[in-house]
Design a protein around this motif. Structure first.
Motif, PDB file in Angstrom:
ATOM      1  N   ALA A  10      11.929  35.034   2.985  1.00  0.00           N
ATOM      2  CA  ALA A  10      11.997  36.384   2.202  1.00  0.00           C
ATOM      3  C   ALA A  10      13.258  36.965   2.476  1.00  0.00           C
ATOM      4  CB  ALA A  10      10.633  37.194   2.580  1.00  0.00           C
ATOM      5  N   LEU A  11      13.682  37.161   3.589  1.00  0.00           N
ATOM      6  CA  LEU A  11      14.909  37.965   3.832  1.00  0.00           C
ATOM      7  C   LEU A  11      15.984  37.186   3.185  1.00  0.00           C
ATOM      8  CD1 LEU A  11      14.576  39.116   7.382  1.00  0.00           C
ATOM      9  CD2 LEU A  11      14.487  40.588   5.267  1.00  0.00           C
ATOM     10  N   ALA A  12      16.229  35.797   3.507  1.00  0.00           N
ATOM     11  CA  ALA A  12      17.204  35.077   2.736  1.00  0.00           C
ATOM     12  C   ALA A  12      17.212  34.920   1.253  1.00  0.00           C
ATOM     13  CB  ALA A  12      16.952  33.334   3.241  1.00  0.00           C
TER      14      ALA A  12
ATOM     15  N   LEU B  32      -3.662  41.445   9.506  1.00  0.00           N
ATOM     16  CA  LEU B  32      -2.710  40.733   8.747  1.00  0.00           C
ATOM     17  C   LEU B  32      -1.651  40.078   9.580  1.00  0.00           C
ATOM     18  CD1 LEU B  32      -2.521  43.272   5.819  1.00  0.00           C
ATOM     19  CD2 LEU B  32      -3.308  40.931   5.512  1.00  0.00           C
ATOM     20  N   LEU B  33      -1.557  38.653   9.650  1.00  0.00           N
ATOM     21  CA  LEU B  33      -0.505  38.039  10.321  1.00  0.00           C
ATOM     22  C   LEU B  33       0.501  37.582   9.353  1.00  0.00           C
ATOM     23  CD1 LEU B  33      -2.807  36.177  12.771  1.00  0.00           C
ATOM     24  CD2 LEU B  33      -1.256  38.388  13.249  1.00  0.00           C
ATOM     25  N   ILE B  34       1.709  37.629   9.481  1.00  0.00           N
ATOM     26  CA  ILE B  34       3.014  37.251   8.631  1.00  0.00           C
ATOM     27  C   ILE B  34       3.554  35.987   9.319  1.00  0.00           C
ATOM     28  CG2 ILE B  34       5.301  37.911   7.576  1.00  0.00           C
ATOM     29  CD1 ILE B  34       3.105  40.811   8.054  1.00  0.00           C
ATOM     30  N   LYS B  35       3.822  34.911   8.989  1.00  0.00           N
ATOM     31  CA  LYS B  35       4.461  33.917   9.650  1.00  0.00           C
ATOM     32  C   LYS B  35       6.011  34.391   9.533  1.00  0.00           C
ATOM     33  CE  LYS B  35       1.818  30.159   8.365  1.00  0.00           C
ATOM     34  NZ  LYS B  35       1.593  28.736   7.569  1.00  0.00           N
ATOM     35  N   ARG B  36       6.382  33.928  10.788  1.00  0.00           N
ATOM     36  CA  ARG B  36       8.076  34.442  11.096  1.00  0.00           C
ATOM     37  C   ARG B  36       8.864  33.496   9.937  1.00  0.00           C
ATOM     38  NH1 ARG B  36      10.750  36.642  15.050  1.00  0.00           N
ATOM     39  NH2 ARG B  36       9.052  36.724  16.408  1.00  0.00           N
ATOM     40  N   GLN B  37       8.601  32.432   9.786  1.00  0.00           N
ATOM     41  CA  GLN B  37       9.226  31.614   8.884  1.00  0.00           C
ATOM     42  C   GLN B  37       9.295  32.158   7.491  1.00  0.00           C
ATOM     43  OE1 GLN B  37      11.273  29.122   9.864  1.00  0.00           O
ATOM     44  NE2 GLN B  37      12.182  29.257   7.647  1.00  0.00           N
ATOM     45  N   ASP B  38       8.097  32.577   7.197  1.00  0.00           N
ATOM     46  CA  ASP B  38       7.947  33.435   5.982  1.00  0.00           C
ATOM     47  C   ASP B  38       9.008  34.714   5.816  1.00  0.00           C
ATOM     48  OD1 ASP B  38       6.193  31.244   4.874  1.00  0.00           O
ATOM     49  OD2 ASP B  38       4.528  32.519   5.146  1.00  0.00           O
ATOM     50  N   LEU B  39       8.738  35.298   6.763  1.00  0.00           N
ATOM     51  CA  LEU B  39       9.771  36.629   6.930  1.00  0.00           C
ATOM     52  C   LEU B  39      11.175  36.330   6.650  1.00  0.00           C
ATOM     53  CD1 LEU B  39      10.065  39.719   7.206  1.00  0.00           C
ATOM     54  CD2 LEU B  39       9.919  38.978   9.693  1.00  0.00           C
ATOM     55  N   GLU B  40      11.689  35.174   7.377  1.00  0.00           N
ATOM     56  CA  GLU B  40      13.070  34.562   7.398  1.00  0.00           C
ATOM     57  C   GLU B  40      13.400  34.349   6.025  1.00  0.00           C
ATOM     58  OE1 GLU B  40      13.577  32.147  10.770  1.00  0.00           O
ATOM     59  OE2 GLU B  40      13.198  33.629  12.150  1.00  0.00           O
TER      60      GLU B  40
ATOM     61  N   TYR C  63       5.108  45.658   0.514  1.00  0.00           N
ATOM     62  CA  TYR C  63       5.585  44.494   0.264  1.00  0.00           C
ATOM     63  C   TYR C  63       4.707  43.155   0.291  1.00  0.00           C
ATOM     64  CZ  TYR C  63       9.827  46.606   2.082  1.00  0.00           C
ATOM     65  OH  TYR C  63      11.062  47.513   2.258  1.00  0.00           O
ATOM     66  N   ILE C  64       3.536  43.361   0.946  1.00  0.00           N
ATOM     67  CA  ILE C  64       2.567  42.168   1.006  1.00  0.00           C
ATOM     68  C   ILE C  64       1.814  42.230  -0.640  1.00  0.00           C
ATOM     69  CG2 ILE C  64       0.462  41.387   1.712  1.00  0.00           C
ATOM     70  CD1 ILE C  64       1.522  42.233   4.667  1.00  0.00           C
ATOM     71  N   LYS C  65       1.475  43.552  -0.878  1.00  0.00           N
ATOM     72  CA  LYS C  65       0.741  43.714  -2.080  1.00  0.00           C
ATOM     73  C   LYS C  65       1.577  43.193  -3.099  1.00  0.00           C
ATOM     74  CE  LYS C  65      -2.374  47.429  -1.291  1.00  0.00           C
ATOM     75  NZ  LYS C  65      -2.524  49.110  -1.472  1.00  0.00           N
ATOM     76  N   ARG C  66       2.876  43.425  -3.351  1.00  0.00           N
ATOM     77  CA  ARG C  66       3.765  43.129  -4.349  1.00  0.00           C
ATOM     78  C   ARG C  66       4.240  41.878  -4.434  1.00  0.00           C
ATOM     79  NH1 ARG C  66       7.675  48.564  -3.736  1.00  0.00           N
ATOM     80  NH2 ARG C  66       5.880  50.131  -4.627  1.00  0.00           N
ATOM     81  N   GLY C  67       3.749  40.894  -3.461  1.00  0.00           N
ATOM     82  CA  GLY C  67       4.079  39.543  -3.124  1.00  0.00           C
ATOM     83  C   GLY C  67       5.449  39.310  -2.799  1.00  0.00           C
TER      84      GLY C  67
ATOM     85  N   SER D  31      20.430  36.432  -0.941  1.00  0.00           N
ATOM     86  CA  SER D  31      20.708  35.477  -2.047  1.00  0.00           C
ATOM     87  C   SER D  31      20.952  36.602  -3.593  1.00  0.00           C
ATOM     88  CB  SER D  31      20.180  34.294  -2.301  1.00  0.00           C
ATOM     89  OG  SER D  31      18.996  34.399  -2.565  1.00  0.00           O
ATOM     90  N   LEU D  32      19.794  37.077  -3.464  1.00  0.00           N
ATOM     91  CA  LEU D  32      19.728  37.798  -5.047  1.00  0.00           C
ATOM     92  C   LEU D  32      20.818  38.879  -5.016  1.00  0.00           C
ATOM     93  CD1 LEU D  32      15.813  37.927  -5.642  1.00  0.00           C
ATOM     94  CD2 LEU D  32      17.498  36.458  -6.757  1.00  0.00           C
TER      95      LEU D  32
END
Length: 91
Positions: A79-81, A69-77, A54-58, A85-86
């Protein structure tokens, strides 16, 4: 001598008020701002390799700190939103 039933009622009232306070108090979990790949995989219920893909594909953005590798919680939320929506968007 006071009536024992009045004492019991008073104590029960105090207990009821305490329980209502506990029930209405918002529960704040300790949420760290940054998640590791392993924690993200557990949240998404996928493998760690899937998170790396998922990180590689953007789909997810991540910051590299040393070898981690650290993922921000807000970025994860976010991405899920976006995925949700899609999913329900009409073509």
């Amino acid at each position: 001598m006071s009536n024992p039933f009045e004492t019991i009622n008073e104590r029960l009232s105090n207990i009821e008020n305490l329980l209502l306070e506990i029930k209405n108090k918002p529960v704040e979990e300790e949420k760290s701002e940054n998640l590791t790949v392993k924690e993200t995989a557990e949240i998404l219920k996928v493998s760690e390799q899937s998170v790396h893909n998922y990180i590689k594909r953007g789909f997810l953005s991540a910051q590299k700190v040393g070898r981690i590798l650290l993922i921000k919680r807000q970025d994860l939320e976010n991405a899920l939103a976006e995925v949700k929506s899609l999913k329900y968007k009409r073509a």
